[in-house]
Design a protein around this motif. Structure first.
Motif, PDB file in Angstrom:
ATOM      1  N   PHE A 111       1.867   2.993   8.502  1.00  0.00           N
ATOM      2  CA  PHE A 111       1.377   1.787   7.847  1.00  0.00           C
ATOM      3  C   PHE A 111       2.304   0.632   8.226  1.00  0.00           C
ATOM      4  O   PHE A 111       3.527   0.798   8.264  1.00  0.00           O
ATOM      5  N   CYS A 166      -0.755  -5.606   7.586  1.00  0.00           N
ATOM      6  CA  CYS A 166      -1.649  -5.471   6.434  1.00  0.00           C
ATOM      7  C   CYS A 166      -1.929  -6.834   5.810  1.00  0.00           C
ATOM      8  O   CYS A 166      -1.054  -7.693   5.733  1.00  0.00           O
ATOM      9  N   ILE A 167      -3.183  -7.045   5.403  1.00  0.00           N
ATOM     10  CA  ILE A 167      -3.524  -8.296   4.732  1.00  0.00           C
ATOM     11  C   ILE A 167      -3.704  -8.069   3.239  1.00  0.00           C
ATOM     12  O   ILE A 167      -4.181  -8.944   2.531  1.00  0.00           O
ATOM     13  N   TYR A 168      -3.410  -6.890   2.756  1.00  0.00           N
ATOM     14  CA  TYR A 168      -3.436  -6.577   1.319  1.00  0.00           C
ATOM     15  C   TYR A 168      -4.798  -6.803   0.687  1.00  0.00           C
ATOM     16  O   TYR A 168      -4.911  -7.367  -0.381  1.00  0.00           O
ATOM     17  N   CYS A 169      -5.839  -6.401   1.417  1.00  0.00           N
ATOM     18  CA  CYS A 169      -7.187  -6.614   0.913  1.00  0.00           C
ATOM     19  C   CYS A 169      -7.612  -5.485  -0.019  1.00  0.00           C
ATOM     20  O   CYS A 169      -8.508  -5.651  -0.828  1.00  0.00           O
ATOM     21  N   GLY A 170      -7.006  -4.315   0.118  1.00  0.00           N
ATOM     22  CA  GLY A 170      -7.373  -3.215  -0.766  1.00  0.00           C
ATOM     23  C   GLY A 170      -8.602  -2.444  -0.345  1.00  0.00           C
ATOM     24  O   GLY A 170      -9.102  -1.609  -1.089  1.00  0.00           O
ATOM     25  N   GLU A 171      -9.103  -2.684   0.866  1.00  0.00           N
ATOM     26  CA  GLU A 171     -10.297  -1.979   1.322  1.00  0.00           C
ATOM     27  C   GLU A 171     -10.025  -0.488   1.496  1.00  0.00           C
ATOM     28  O   GLU A 171     -10.872   0.342   1.191  1.00  0.00           O
ATOM     29  N   CYS A 172      -8.815  -0.157   1.974  1.00  0.00           N
ATOM     30  CA  CYS A 172      -8.494   1.251   2.207  1.00  0.00           C
ATOM     31  C   CYS A 172      -8.576   2.022   0.895  1.00  0.00           C
ATOM     32  O   CYS A 172      -9.061   3.148   0.855  1.00  0.00           O
ATOM     33  N   ILE A 179       0.853  -1.184   0.000  1.00  0.00           N
ATOM     34  CA  ILE A 179       0.000   0.000   0.000  1.00  0.00           C
ATOM     35  C   ILE A 179       0.894   1.241   0.000  1.00  0.00           C
ATOM     36  O   ILE A 179       1.817   1.355   0.801  1.00  0.00           O
ATOM     37  N   CYS A 222      -9.994  -0.467   7.604  1.00  0.00           N
ATOM     38  CA  CYS A 222      -8.942  -1.483   7.562  1.00  0.00           C
ATOM     39  C   CYS A 222      -9.228  -2.604   8.564  1.00  0.00           C
ATOM     40  O   CYS A 222      -9.313  -2.364   9.762  1.00  0.00           O
ATOM     41  N   PRO A 223      -9.434  -3.825   8.099  1.00  0.00           N
ATOM     42  CA  PRO A 223      -9.801  -4.893   9.040  1.00  0.00           C
ATOM     43  C   PRO A 223      -8.749  -5.193  10.117  1.00  0.00           C
ATOM     44  O   PRO A 223      -9.110  -5.261  11.286  1.00  0.00           O
ATOM     45  N   PRO A 224      -7.479  -5.366   9.795  1.00  0.00           N
ATOM     46  CA  PRO A 224      -6.561  -5.710  10.880  1.00  0.00           C
ATOM     47  C   PRO A 224      -5.991  -4.496  11.607  1.00  0.00           C
ATOM     48  O   PRO A 224      -5.287  -4.662  12.588  1.00  0.00           O
ATOM     49  N   ALA A 266      -4.014  -1.863  10.086  1.00  0.00           N
ATOM     50  CA  ALA A 266      -2.645  -1.701   9.618  1.00  0.00           C
ATOM     51  C   ALA A 266      -2.331  -0.254   9.276  1.00  0.00           C
ATOM     52  O   ALA A 266      -1.224   0.073   8.912  1.00  0.00           O
ATOM     53  N   ILE A 267      -3.360   0.603   9.368  1.00  0.00           N
ATOM     54  CA  ILE A 267      -3.136   2.027   9.124  1.00  0.00           C
ATOM     55  C   ILE A 267      -3.549   2.778  10.375  1.00  0.00           C
ATOM     56  O   ILE A 267      -4.570   2.464  10.986  1.00  0.00           O
TER      57      ILE A 267
END
Ligand code: SF4
Ligand code: SF4
Lengths: 151, 362
Positions: free
Chosen positions: A71, A76-82, A35, A52-54, A56-57
């Motif tokens: 960050f 980060c789980i690299y889900c791209g939600e942000c 990210i 952000c679910p976990p 990470a931001i």
């Protein structure tokens, strides 16, 4: 018999395995990688932090109200939600550069939890400071008014 | 009556990847009684979903329940959450979900088949199946951006669109895959060595399967026509894209192999149909509602019926989330099917059930 010859032929064929990690594997163009953050475009709405679910931001804030973006690539789980949540296109983006596996100590979850808590505390401190300043202003305004009425 | 021995298998065993413990009572190499012991890997995911995460974030959490059927979990949760916030997702999102679920089925079935081959002592076939499986992993990576944790379904729709270029690559790769699938079918069907280990191994009768409430390929291989894709039409229109029920009658490991391979032909057809008839619509239905009330959702994961129950109380965080994984339904029948077999073929039989303990124990 057929399979025997096939087996013999296989000695000369190129192996199908890839020597990861020394060799690069297939990566699509829109691979969900690290990210990135562009401070100039950000409007500091903190929406990315909220979705952000976990966690990470996180944004920390100094007493003047200036926010800083943090960050953690380990959390980060690299889900791209942000990226999906961000109202300003390009302020936060997902590159197709894969996150490295942690080989150095600095790459693993290095004090992220402490940093996270500190960031939240810094925001509470800023809020308290803001309140204090507002109260001061009110007091100052009252004093001024009083002094006006006296004269 | 001969002397009886108790032989343990698992929880960590060289031929059994899953943390599942079996205690066999054997008599002259034959298993006369089996005890299964589960739940070594409890991770507390359900509790975390009801306390730490907001309901929109839960679809990413449950996507990490299992590495193989990640999309089934996140889709099933998304459906349950969509029922709670009372929205209907766009048509294109439904089709894209089905696309990824079927691609996931291809890779999951091939993985299971390769494990059966490996545990039967046929390493070369294991390698071959794994090699043929690789293409679908790459396609999934191209569609979803990640090989394992797809994060494709979210509450309200899907995160990404299918690019025309990727769709073309999928069609092209499926054409190359077809002869490979025929080849695998030929080997699994006609290979004499493999059939020695697989024919009549781990057999379960249709009546037993029905009595023990078996789901998924395990049930269909025993002649029981159970498939969620056949039963629910409201959430995902499976019939529209060419779903067809497949059953085998043998009920043994061999029948399960053949059933999985035959299902791959159907999956291939579904994927092609979806790509050719992808409807145009937005990807996500936006809503600001909070989950309220109770709902259940079922979905056919590669291993069988996956069941989700959720309860909301008009706050961001769910009150209750319950996951029932397909393996949990199958454990009783697994124990039944192992009895009467030779101890030596137990690893192959267990692999042919395709147990997924990370789903079951969570
Ligand atoms: S990609 Fe997902 S986990 Fe990573 S920072 Fe963005 S929202 Fe958080
Ligand atoms: S959502 Fe976008 S604009 Fe808002 S704080 Fe995050 S990066 Fe900045």
């Amino acid at each position: 018999m057929k399979s025997f010859f096939k087996a013999l032929l296989n000695i000369f064929r190129k192996p199908v395995t890839v020597k990861y990690p020394s060799e690069k594997t297939f990566l699509p163009d829109d691979y969900r990688g690290l990210i990135g953050f562009n401070e100039d475009l950000c409007i500091w709405c903190r929406r990315c932090e909220m979705v952000c679910p976990p966690g990470a931001i996180v944004f920390s804030q100094d007493l003047e109200g200036k926010q800083t973006y943090h960050f953690s690539r380990a959390v980060c789980i690299y889900c791209g939600e942000c990226v999906r949540a961000c109202p300003k296109e390009g302020a936060i983006f997902q590159s197709n550069e894969p996150a490295n596996f942690a080989v150095k100590e600095s790459d693993i979850n290095n004090n992220w939890n402490r940093l996270f808590d500190e960031a939240l505390e810094s925001r509470i401190a800023y809020a308290a400071e803001k309140k204090r300043r507002a109260a001061e202003k009110v007091v100052a305004a009252k004093k001024e008014e009083e002094s006006k009425t006296v004269t | 009556m001969g002397k009886q021995y108790e032989i343990p298998l698992g929880a960590q065993h060289i031929s059994l990847l899953e943390p599942l413990h079996f205690k066999f009572t054997t008599e002259n190499e034959r298993i006369v009684d089996t005890q299964a012991n589960l739940f070594y890997v409890h991770r507390g995911i359900e509790a975390a979903c009801c306390s730490k995460f907001k309901f929109r974030q839960v679809s990413f959490v449950v996507g990490r329940v299992c590495g193989l059927c990640s999309i089934s979990h996140s889709t099933a949760y998304s459906q349950v959450a969509e029922k709670l916030v009372k929205i209907e997702i766009p048509r294109r999102a439904k089709y894209l979900r089905m696309l990824v679920i079927e691609m996931d089925r291809i890779h999951s079935h091939l993985l299971c088949l390769s494990h059966v081959a490996e545990n039967s002592g046929y390493e070369a076939l294991f390698m071959k199946t794994m090699q043929y499986r690789e293409f679908v992993m790459e396609l999934l990576e191209a569609v979803c951006g990640n090989r394992i944790q797809y994060d494709f379904s979210i509450v309200g729709g899907v995160t990404r669109d299918l690019k025309p270029m990727v769709a073309e690559i999928i069609l092209k790769r499926l054409k190359i895959f077809l002869p490979q699938l025929d080849e695998l079918m030929d080997i699994y069907k006609n290979n004499w060595t493999l059939s020695l280990k697989n024919k009549n191994a781990g057999a379960i009768t249709r009546a037993d399967a029905m009595r023990l409430n078996v789901v998924g390929p395990f049930a269909r291989a025993a002649g029981l026509a159970v498939d969620v894709r056949n039963e629910t039409e409201d959430l995902l229109p499976w019939k529209e894209v060419g779903f067809e029920m497949i059953t085998e009658t043998g009920g043994d490991a061999y029948a399960r192999n053949i059933l999985r391979l035959r299902e791959l032909y159907i999956s291939k057809r579904i994927i092609e149909n979806i790509i050719h008839g992808l409807p145009e619509s937005p990807l996500v239905t936006e809503t600001k509602a909070f989950p309220d009330g109770e709902a259940v959702a079922r979905i056919e994961a590669p291993r069988g019926e996956l069941f989700y129950y959720a309860k909301g109380n008009k706050t961001q965080v769910l009150e209750r989330l319950k996951i029932k994984a397909p393996t949990f339904s199958n454990v009783a029948a697994m124990v039944e099917a192992l009895n009467g077999n030779e101890y030596g073929s137990a690893p192959a039989i267990i692999a042919s059930f395709d147990p997924c303990l990370s789903c079951t124990a969570r």
